[in-house]
Design a protein around this motif. Structure first.
Motif, PDB file in Angstrom:
ATOM      1  N   GLY A  47      14.958   5.879   9.181  1.00 41.67           N
ATOM      2  CA  GLY A  47      14.234   5.128   8.163  1.00 41.67           C
ATOM      3  C   GLY A  47      13.413   6.078   7.311  1.00 41.67           C
ATOM      4  O   GLY A  47      13.889   7.119   6.872  1.00 41.67           O
ATOM      5  N   LYS A  48      12.154   5.746   7.100  1.00 42.11           N
ATOM      6  CA  LYS A  48      11.248   6.584   6.320  1.00 42.11           C
ATOM      7  C   LYS A  48      10.170   7.096   7.260  1.00 42.11           C
ATOM      8  O   LYS A  48       9.487   6.315   7.923  1.00 42.11           O
ATOM      9  CB  LYS A  48      10.623   5.779   5.167  1.00 42.11           C
ATOM     10  CG  LYS A  48       9.855   6.623   4.163  1.00 42.11           C
ATOM     11  CD  LYS A  48       9.383   5.765   3.011  1.00 42.11           C
ATOM     12  CE  LYS A  48       8.589   6.583   1.992  1.00 42.11           C
ATOM     13  NZ  LYS A  48       9.400   7.619   1.348  1.00 42.11           N
ATOM     14  N   ASN A  49      10.054   8.427   7.340  1.00 41.14           N
ATOM     15  CA  ASN A  49       9.099   9.015   8.276  1.00 41.14           C
ATOM     16  C   ASN A  49       7.655   8.710   7.895  1.00 41.14           C
ATOM     17  O   ASN A  49       6.826   8.424   8.750  1.00 41.14           O
ATOM     18  CB  ASN A  49       9.310  10.527   8.361  1.00 41.14           C
ATOM     19  CG  ASN A  49      10.661  10.888   8.938  1.00 41.14           C
ATOM     20  OD1 ASN A  49      11.199  10.147   9.762  1.00 41.14           O
ATOM     21  ND2 ASN A  49      11.220  12.009   8.516  1.00 41.14           N
ATOM     22  N   LYS A  50       7.365   8.757   6.595  1.00 40.10           N
ATOM     23  CA  LYS A  50       6.009   8.500   6.132  1.00 40.10           C
ATOM     24  C   LYS A  50       5.852   7.025   5.766  1.00 40.10           C
ATOM     25  O   LYS A  50       6.832   6.356   5.423  1.00 40.10           O
ATOM     26  CB  LYS A  50       5.695   9.370   4.912  1.00 40.10           C
ATOM     27  CG  LYS A  50       5.719  10.861   5.202  1.00 40.10           C
ATOM     28  CD  LYS A  50       5.391  11.653   3.946  1.00 40.10           C
ATOM     29  CE  LYS A  50       5.406  13.156   4.232  1.00 40.10           C
ATOM     30  NZ  LYS A  50       5.085  13.942   3.011  1.00 40.10           N
ATOM     31  N   PRO A  51       4.628   6.497   5.848  1.00 48.16           N
ATOM     32  CA  PRO A  51       4.418   5.097   5.462  1.00 48.16           C
ATOM     33  C   PRO A  51       4.817   4.851   4.006  1.00 48.16           C
ATOM     34  O   PRO A  51       4.594   5.685   3.131  1.00 48.16           O
ATOM     35  CB  PRO A  51       2.906   4.898   5.662  1.00 48.16           C
ATOM     36  CG  PRO A  51       2.516   5.932   6.662  1.00 48.16           C
ATOM     37  CD  PRO A  51       3.406   7.117   6.396  1.00 48.16           C
ATOM     38  N   LEU A  52       5.413   3.694   3.768  1.00 54.95           N
ATOM     39  CA  LEU A  52       5.794   3.287   2.424  1.00 54.95           C
ATOM     40  C   LEU A  52       4.625   2.533   1.803  1.00 54.95           C
ATOM     41  O   LEU A  52       4.157   1.534   2.366  1.00 54.95           O
ATOM     42  CB  LEU A  52       7.040   2.407   2.479  1.00 54.95           C
ATOM     43  CG  LEU A  52       7.631   1.941   1.149  1.00 54.95           C
ATOM     44  CD1 LEU A  52       8.092   3.129   0.331  1.00 54.95           C
ATOM     45  CD2 LEU A  52       8.790   0.987   1.392  1.00 54.95           C
ATOM     46  N   ILE A  53       4.135   2.997   0.650  1.00 56.14           N
ATOM     47  CA  ILE A  53       2.939   2.427   0.019  1.00 56.14           C
ATOM     48  C   ILE A  53       3.352   1.639  -1.222  1.00 56.14           C
ATOM     49  O   ILE A  53       4.100   2.132  -2.068  1.00 56.14           O
ATOM     50  CB  ILE A  53       1.932   3.531  -0.358  1.00 56.14           C
ATOM     51  CG1 ILE A  53       1.498   4.290   0.905  1.00 56.14           C
ATOM     52  CG2 ILE A  53       0.727   2.941  -1.067  1.00 56.14           C
ATOM     53  CD1 ILE A  53       0.581   5.458   0.619  1.00 56.14           C
ATOM     54  N   SER A  54       2.860   0.403  -1.310  1.00 56.24           N
ATOM     55  CA  SER A  54       3.112  -0.432  -2.482  1.00 56.24           C
ATOM     56  C   SER A  54       1.845  -1.234  -2.781  1.00 56.24           C
ATOM     57  O   SER A  54       0.839  -1.117  -2.068  1.00 56.24           O
ATOM     58  CB  SER A  54       4.309  -1.353  -2.225  1.00 56.24           C
ATOM     59  OG  SER A  54       4.715  -1.966  -3.426  1.00 56.24           O
ATOM     60  N   TYR A  55       1.911  -2.075  -3.837  1.00 53.55           N
ATOM     61  CA  TYR A  55       0.716  -2.785  -4.295  1.00 53.55           C
ATOM     62  C   TYR A  55       0.964  -4.290  -4.312  1.00 53.55           C
ATOM     63  O   TYR A  55       2.109  -4.764  -4.383  1.00 53.55           O
ATOM     64  CB  TYR A  55       0.305  -2.293  -5.686  1.00 53.55           C
ATOM     65  CG  TYR A  55      -0.091  -0.845  -5.696  1.00 53.55           C
ATOM     66  CD1 TYR A  55      -1.373  -0.453  -5.359  1.00 53.55           C
ATOM     67  CD2 TYR A  55       0.836   0.147  -6.025  1.00 53.55           C
ATOM     68  CE1 TYR A  55      -1.740   0.886  -5.352  1.00 53.55           C
ATOM     69  CE2 TYR A  55       0.486   1.486  -6.024  1.00 53.55           C
ATOM     70  CZ  TYR A  55      -0.807   1.850  -5.686  1.00 53.55           C
ATOM     71  OH  TYR A  55      -1.170   3.167  -5.667  1.00 53.55           O
ATOM     72  N   VAL A  56      -0.140  -5.011  -4.223  1.00 56.02           N
ATOM     73  CA  VAL A  56      -0.087  -6.470  -4.220  1.00 56.02           C
ATOM     74  C   VAL A  56       0.615  -6.975  -5.481  1.00 56.02           C
ATOM     75  O   VAL A  56       0.336  -6.518  -6.594  1.00 56.02           O
ATOM     76  CB  VAL A  56      -1.510  -7.054  -4.120  1.00 56.02           C
ATOM     77  CG1 VAL A  56      -1.484  -8.561  -4.309  1.00 56.02           C
ATOM     78  CG2 VAL A  56      -2.132  -6.711  -2.785  1.00 56.02           C
TER      79      VAL A  56
END
Length: 328
Positions: free
Chosen positions: A164-173
């Motif tokens: 998957g993705k090793n680092k956290p996936l960051i998104s916005y409201v």
């Protein structure tokens, strides 16, 4: 209705027939005259599974050990479908091969003596054959050679790993995001997505318009989440089902509000304002102190001048009187 004679009645076998049966059994039975163990690859399998095993492909792997090996040797094997497996370990020693004890284990359980042992020169070979049909046959298979010390070789059977993705996936409201899982050169039977609610994994409800699960290729899966909320953040798990086991991977999703990126900027602005205010206060205090110091100096100079003037007048009065007395 009469039964036909010779079909239901038992007939005693003739000596010629008995001799023929014995010959057939003798040719079918493996020979052990050479001292080697008979080749019995599927003796522990039921008849139905043995028939199925004939249709499976073969996986052959080997490990080499010596009497000077300082660490156990391990080999990782990826498997996603039922297969016939042929494992071979070879052990080279300068000692007596007849004094070497050979055993096999699956995980921590010792296997039966349905494996082959042979020798060539100074090398001892052992071969273990079996069939992996489901997840119960997966795991670690180890060969042991015990001479003065024990040498071990281990074959680790695992299903394909997911990435998957090793680092956290960051998104916005309010935005949309896509979580992706894939495995290399594998074809899972089924993909499933879960979200973590505390310590419990909850299947993602695809019936909701919020989630869309698809994938461009058979070895990947994508989870699209629309209209993100802060509570949508957390751990998401992709799960792949194979014929001989299952594998999973997790992806961390962080959902931020638009005020969150401004917080560092506001903190910096606040620090700058405080710094400027402190500088202005210091300058004001310094100027005030300087003004007081200058006023003190002017006052001292004024007092000094007054003192000097008064001393001059006092000195002139006696001299004037003295001159008057001399004139008389």
């Amino acid at each position: 209705m009469r039964a036909l004679p010779g079909l239901l009645a038992a007939r005693a076998p003739t000596p010629r027939l008995l001799l023929l049966l014995q010959c057939l059994l003798a040719t079918a039975r493996p020979s052990s005259a050479d001292g080697s163990a008979p080749d019995l690859p599927f003796t522990s399998l039921p008849l139905r599974e043995e028939m199925m095993a004939n249709n499976f492909s073969w996986e052959s792997h080997n490990i080499s050990l010596t009497e000077h090996s300082s660490m156990p040797v391990e080999k990782n094997i990826t498997l996603e479908r039922p297969s016939n497996v042929n494992l071979t370990c070879q052990f080279t020693t300068s000692g007596d091969l007849n004094a070497v004890n050979v055993t096999w284990k699956k995980d921590s359980e010792q296997l039966e003596n349905n494996y082959l042992v042979s020798a060539t020169g100074s090398t001892l070979y052992t071969q273990y054959r079996f069939t992996i049909i489901n997840s119960k046959q997966m795991g670690s298979y180890s060969c042991f050679f015990r001479e003065e010390k024990e040498q071990r070789g281990t074959f680790n059977f695992k299903v394909p790993e997911l990435h998957g993705k090793n680092k956290p996936l960051i998104s916005y409201v309010g935005d949309s995001t896509v979580l992706t899982c894939k495995c290399q050169n594998c074809f899972p039977l089924n993909w499933t997505w879960y979200s973590t609610n505390g310590s419990i994994k909850v299947p993602v409800g695809v019936q909701m318009n919020k989630y869309v699960i698809n994938g461009t290729y058979a070895n990947e899966t994508k989870l699209k989440i629309t209209q993100l909320l802060e509570e949508d953040g957390g751990s998401y798990w992709c799960h792949a089902l194979f014929q001989v086991g299952e594998s999973e991977e997790h992806i961390e999703l962080v959902v931020l509000s638009y005020l969150v990126p401004l917080k560092p900027f506001l903190a910096i602005v606040a620090e700058v304002v405080l710094l400027v205010a402190a500088i202005l206060l210091c300058e004001k205090y310094t100027q005030k102190e300087k003004k007081h110091s200058d006023e003190g100096k002017e006052f001292e100079q004024t007092e000094q001048l007054k003192s000097d003037d008064s001393n001059g007048i006092e000195n002139n009065v006696p001299r004037h009187r003295k001159n008057e007395s001399l004139g008389q």
